[in-house]
Design a protein around this motif. Structure first.
Motif, PDB file in Angstrom:
ATOM      1  N   GLU A   1       0.837  -1.205   0.000  1.00 15.67           N
ATOM      2  CA  GLU A   1       0.000   0.000   0.000  1.00 15.67           C
ATOM      3  C   GLU A   1       0.871   1.254   0.000  1.00 15.67           C
ATOM      4  O   GLU A   1       0.583   2.215  -0.717  1.00 15.67           O
ATOM      5  CB  GLU A   1      -0.937   0.022   1.212  1.00 15.67           C
ATOM      6  N   ASP A   2       1.938   1.246   0.799  1.00 13.62           N
ATOM      7  CA  ASP A   2       2.854   2.390   0.846  1.00 13.62           C
ATOM      8  C   ASP A   2       3.566   2.578  -0.487  1.00 13.62           C
ATOM      9  O   ASP A   2       3.768   3.705  -0.945  1.00 13.62           O
ATOM     10  CB  ASP A   2       3.887   2.223   1.951  1.00 13.62           C
TER      11      ASP A   2
ATOM     12  N   LEU B   1       2.445   1.707  -3.410  1.00 14.12           N
ATOM     13  CA  LEU B   1       1.492   2.193  -4.404  1.00 14.12           C
ATOM     14  C   LEU B   1       1.176   3.669  -4.214  1.00 14.12           C
ATOM     15  O   LEU B   1       0.992   4.398  -5.191  1.00 14.12           O
ATOM     16  CB  LEU B   1       0.196   1.373  -4.350  1.00 14.12           C
ATOM     17  N   GLN B   2       1.120   4.120  -2.974  1.00 15.00           N
ATOM     18  CA  GLN B   2       0.822   5.524  -2.705  1.00 15.00           C
ATOM     19  C   GLN B   2       2.011   6.426  -3.009  1.00 15.00           C
ATOM     20  O   GLN B   2       1.831   7.569  -3.416  1.00 15.00           O
ATOM     21  CB  GLN B   2       0.396   5.707  -1.247  1.00 15.00           C
ATOM     22  N   ASN B   3       3.204   5.941  -2.781  1.00 18.69           N
ATOM     23  CA  ASN B   3       4.408   6.729  -2.998  1.00 18.69           C
ATOM     24  C   ASN B   3       5.440   5.864  -3.712  1.00 18.69           C
ATOM     25  O   ASN B   3       6.406   5.405  -3.098  1.00 18.69           O
ATOM     26  CB  ASN B   3       4.946   7.242  -1.656  1.00 18.69           C
TER      27      ASN B   3
END
Length: 53
Positions: free
Chosen positions: A26-27, A29-31
């Motif tokens: 998730e991290d 994909l976000q950054n």
């Protein structure tokens, strides 16, 4: 992300990232890191893991 089914692709990726002490998907994909930054980070994480094992 899919349900935590042991046979799913996302679960396998999550386990690999956890094994090498890398950030969760998730991290990433976000950054998203640059290709060069990711290759360096992954290479260092895997080297550290196998040297300590």
């Amino acid at each position: 992300m899919s349900n935590p089914d042991r046979n799913s692709f996302s679960t396998s990726i999550r386990e690999i990232l956890h094994k090498y002490n890398l950030p969760p998907p998730e991290d990433l994909l976000q950054n998203p890191p640059s290709k060069h930054q990711w290759k360096t980070t992954f290479r260092n994480a895997t080297t550290d893991y196998w040297e300590s094992t």
